[in-house]
Write a protein that holds these residues in place. Structure first.
Motif, PDB file in Angstrom:
ATOM      1  N   SER A  70      -8.708 -28.537 -40.738  1.00  0.00           N
ATOM      2  CA  SER A  70      -7.951 -28.306 -39.518  1.00  0.00           C
ATOM      3  C   SER A  70      -7.192 -29.574 -39.122  1.00  0.00           C
ATOM      4  N   ILE A  71      -6.069 -29.414 -38.419  1.00  0.00           N
ATOM      5  CA  ILE A  71      -5.257 -30.544 -37.974  1.00  0.00           C
ATOM      6  C   ILE A  71      -4.972 -30.413 -36.484  1.00  0.00           C
ATOM      7  N   ASN A  72      -4.539 -31.504 -35.864  1.00  0.00           N
ATOM      8  CA  ASN A  72      -4.247 -31.472 -34.430  1.00  0.00           C
ATOM      9  C   ASN A  72      -2.818 -30.970 -34.183  1.00  0.00           C
ATOM     10  N   ASP A  73      -2.477 -30.781 -32.916  1.00  0.00           N
ATOM     11  CA  ASP A  73      -1.168 -30.240 -32.536  1.00  0.00           C
ATOM     12  C   ASP A  73      -0.015 -31.122 -33.002  1.00  0.00           C
TER      13      ASP A  73
ATOM     14  N   PHE B 144       3.756 -20.623 -38.528  1.00  0.00           N
ATOM     15  CA  PHE B 144       5.186 -20.494 -38.804  1.00  0.00           C
ATOM     16  C   PHE B 144       5.362 -20.036 -40.245  1.00  0.00           C
ATOM     17  N   GLN B 145       6.562 -19.524 -40.521  1.00  0.00           N
ATOM     18  CA  GLN B 145       6.869 -19.004 -41.849  1.00  0.00           C
ATOM     19  C   GLN B 145       8.275 -19.425 -42.248  1.00  0.00           C
ATOM     20  N   VAL B 146       8.505 -19.466 -43.555  1.00  0.00           N
ATOM     21  CA  VAL B 146       9.846 -19.610 -44.097  1.00  0.00           C
ATOM     22  C   VAL B 146      10.126 -18.307 -44.833  1.00  0.00           C
ATOM     23  N   HIS B 147      11.248 -17.677 -44.483  1.00  0.00           N
ATOM     24  CA  HIS B 147      11.642 -16.417 -45.110  1.00  0.00           C
ATOM     25  C   HIS B 147      12.827 -16.646 -46.036  1.00  0.00           C
ATOM     26  N   CYS B 148      12.924 -15.822 -47.046  1.00  0.00           N
ATOM     27  CA  CYS B 148      14.073 -15.778 -47.942  1.00  0.00           C
ATOM     28  C   CYS B 148      14.689 -14.391 -47.793  1.00  0.00           C
ATOM     29  N   ARG B 149      15.846 -14.344 -47.159  1.00  0.00           N
ATOM     30  CA  ARG B 149      16.554 -13.082 -46.915  1.00  0.00           C
ATOM     31  C   ARG B 149      15.630 -12.023 -46.303  1.00  0.00           C
TER      32      ARG B 149
ATOM     33  N   PRO C 240       9.016 -13.071 -46.282  1.00  0.00           N
ATOM     34  CA  PRO C 240       8.239 -14.311 -46.165  1.00  0.00           C
ATOM     35  C   PRO C 240       7.919 -14.891 -47.544  1.00  0.00           C
ATOM     36  N   VAL C 241       8.173 -16.201 -47.702  1.00  0.00           N
ATOM     37  CA  VAL C 241       7.852 -16.873 -48.966  1.00  0.00           C
ATOM     38  C   VAL C 241       6.887 -18.040 -48.778  1.00  0.00           C
ATOM     39  N   LEU C 242       6.724 -18.514 -47.521  1.00  0.00           N
ATOM     40  CA  LEU C 242       5.775 -19.583 -47.234  1.00  0.00           C
ATOM     41  C   LEU C 242       5.238 -19.376 -45.822  1.00  0.00           C
ATOM     42  N   TRP C 243       3.910 -19.504 -45.660  1.00  0.00           N
ATOM     43  CA  TRP C 243       3.250 -19.356 -44.368  1.00  0.00           C
ATOM     44  C   TRP C 243       2.374 -20.574 -44.146  1.00  0.00           C
ATOM     45  N   LEU C 244       2.339 -21.057 -42.932  1.00  0.00           N
ATOM     46  CA  LEU C 244       1.359 -22.058 -42.527  1.00  0.00           C
ATOM     47  C   LEU C 244       0.701 -21.520 -41.272  1.00  0.00           C
ATOM     48  N   GLU C 245      -0.614 -21.346 -41.333  1.00  0.00           N
ATOM     49  CA  GLU C 245      -1.337 -20.738 -40.225  1.00  0.00           C
ATOM     50  C   GLU C 245      -2.570 -21.568 -39.890  1.00  0.00           C
ATOM     51  N   ARG C 246      -2.686 -21.948 -38.625  1.00  0.00           N
ATOM     52  CA  ARG C 246      -3.868 -22.681 -38.175  1.00  0.00           C
ATOM     53  C   ARG C 246      -4.846 -21.673 -37.591  1.00  0.00           C
TER      54      ARG C 246
ATOM     55  N   LEU D 174      -6.988 -24.501 -41.876  1.00  0.00           N
ATOM     56  CA  LEU D 174      -5.552 -24.249 -41.965  1.00  0.00           C
ATOM     57  C   LEU D 174      -5.293 -23.516 -43.270  1.00  0.00           C
ATOM     58  N   LEU D 175      -4.417 -22.516 -43.247  1.00  0.00           N
ATOM     59  CA  LEU D 175      -4.030 -21.814 -44.466  1.00  0.00           C
ATOM     60  C   LEU D 175      -2.572 -22.122 -44.778  1.00  0.00           C
ATOM     61  N   LEU D 176      -2.311 -22.471 -46.012  1.00  0.00           N
ATOM     62  CA  LEU D 176      -0.947 -22.631 -46.506  1.00  0.00           C
ATOM     63  C   LEU D 176      -0.802 -21.655 -47.657  1.00  0.00           C
ATOM     64  N   ARG D 177       0.095 -20.700 -47.496  1.00  0.00           N
ATOM     65  CA  ARG D 177       0.261 -19.665 -48.515  1.00  0.00           C
ATOM     66  C   ARG D 177       1.706 -19.629 -48.981  1.00  0.00           C
ATOM     67  N   VAL D 178       1.876 -19.448 -50.279  1.00  0.00           N
ATOM     68  CA  VAL D 178       3.195 -19.315 -50.875  1.00  0.00           C
ATOM     69  C   VAL D 178       3.211 -17.992 -51.630  1.00  0.00           C
ATOM     70  N   SER D 179       4.273 -17.230 -51.467  1.00  0.00           N
ATOM     71  CA  SER D 179       4.401 -15.925 -52.116  1.00  0.00           C
ATOM     72  C   SER D 179       4.283 -16.070 -53.631  1.00  0.00           C
TER      73      SER D 179
END
Length: 156
Positions: free
Chosen positions: A36-39, A72-77, A80-86, A91-96
């Motif tokens: 986990s990380i801080n704000d 937050f997420q990064v979308h391609c058209r 979703p192709v990248l998600w960061l969720e606390r 913390l989860l970092l997911r890439v499609s």
């Protein structure tokens, strides 16, 4: 009666597989768990993702903030192709799974974000309930086929 149930079950399975082959669902992301990380740290990672998108104005990327302090997420058209969720404990970092084909540049962003985080050990991930990629996800990705050029990002 038992034969009819088996036949009906087999027919349903064939229909589901055929439907997935014709209308594949968006690829399932592969999650990676981190400490986990801080704000402030999350805000810094958010800014990096926003800069990534802003530096590629006509390449089809969009920055999408789900919840300011958690995801937050990064979308391609629109996909979703990248998600960061606390979450509460990690913390989860997911890439499609199709990011290499759909938006290869997002892999660099994922690597940059990962480099700044402390990964959870395997046992910690299991205890925290971090979902693991499943072989079926990879098989569905193979059957999904090529990503059409009009749905790719970063290609200019």
């Amino acid at each position: 009666m038992t034969r009819h149930r088996w036949a009906a079950t087999a027919l349903c399975l064939v229909a589901v597989v055929a439907a997935q082959a014709k209308w594949p669902a968006p690829p399932v992301p592969s999650p990676i768990g981190f400490q986990s990380i801080n704000d402030d740290r999350l805000s810094q990672l958010r800014r990096q993702a926003m800069q990534f998108v802003e530096s590629r104005p006509r390449q089809g990327f969009q920055f999408v903030e789900r919840h300011r302090d958690t995801e937050f997420q990064v979308h391609c058209r629109g996909v979703p192709v990248l998600w960061l969720e606390r979450r509460s404990q990690h913390l989860l970092l997911r890439v499609s799974l199709d990011a290499e084909q759909r938006a290869p540049a997002v892999l660099q962003l994922g690597t940059l974000l990962q480099w700044q985080l402390q990964p959870l050990g395997h046992l910690e991930q299991v205890l925290a309930g971090v979902p693991e990629p499943v072989l079926l996800d990879w098989v569905l990705q193979v059957f999904a086929g090529e990503v059409p050029d009009r749905m790719r990002c970063g290609m200019q």
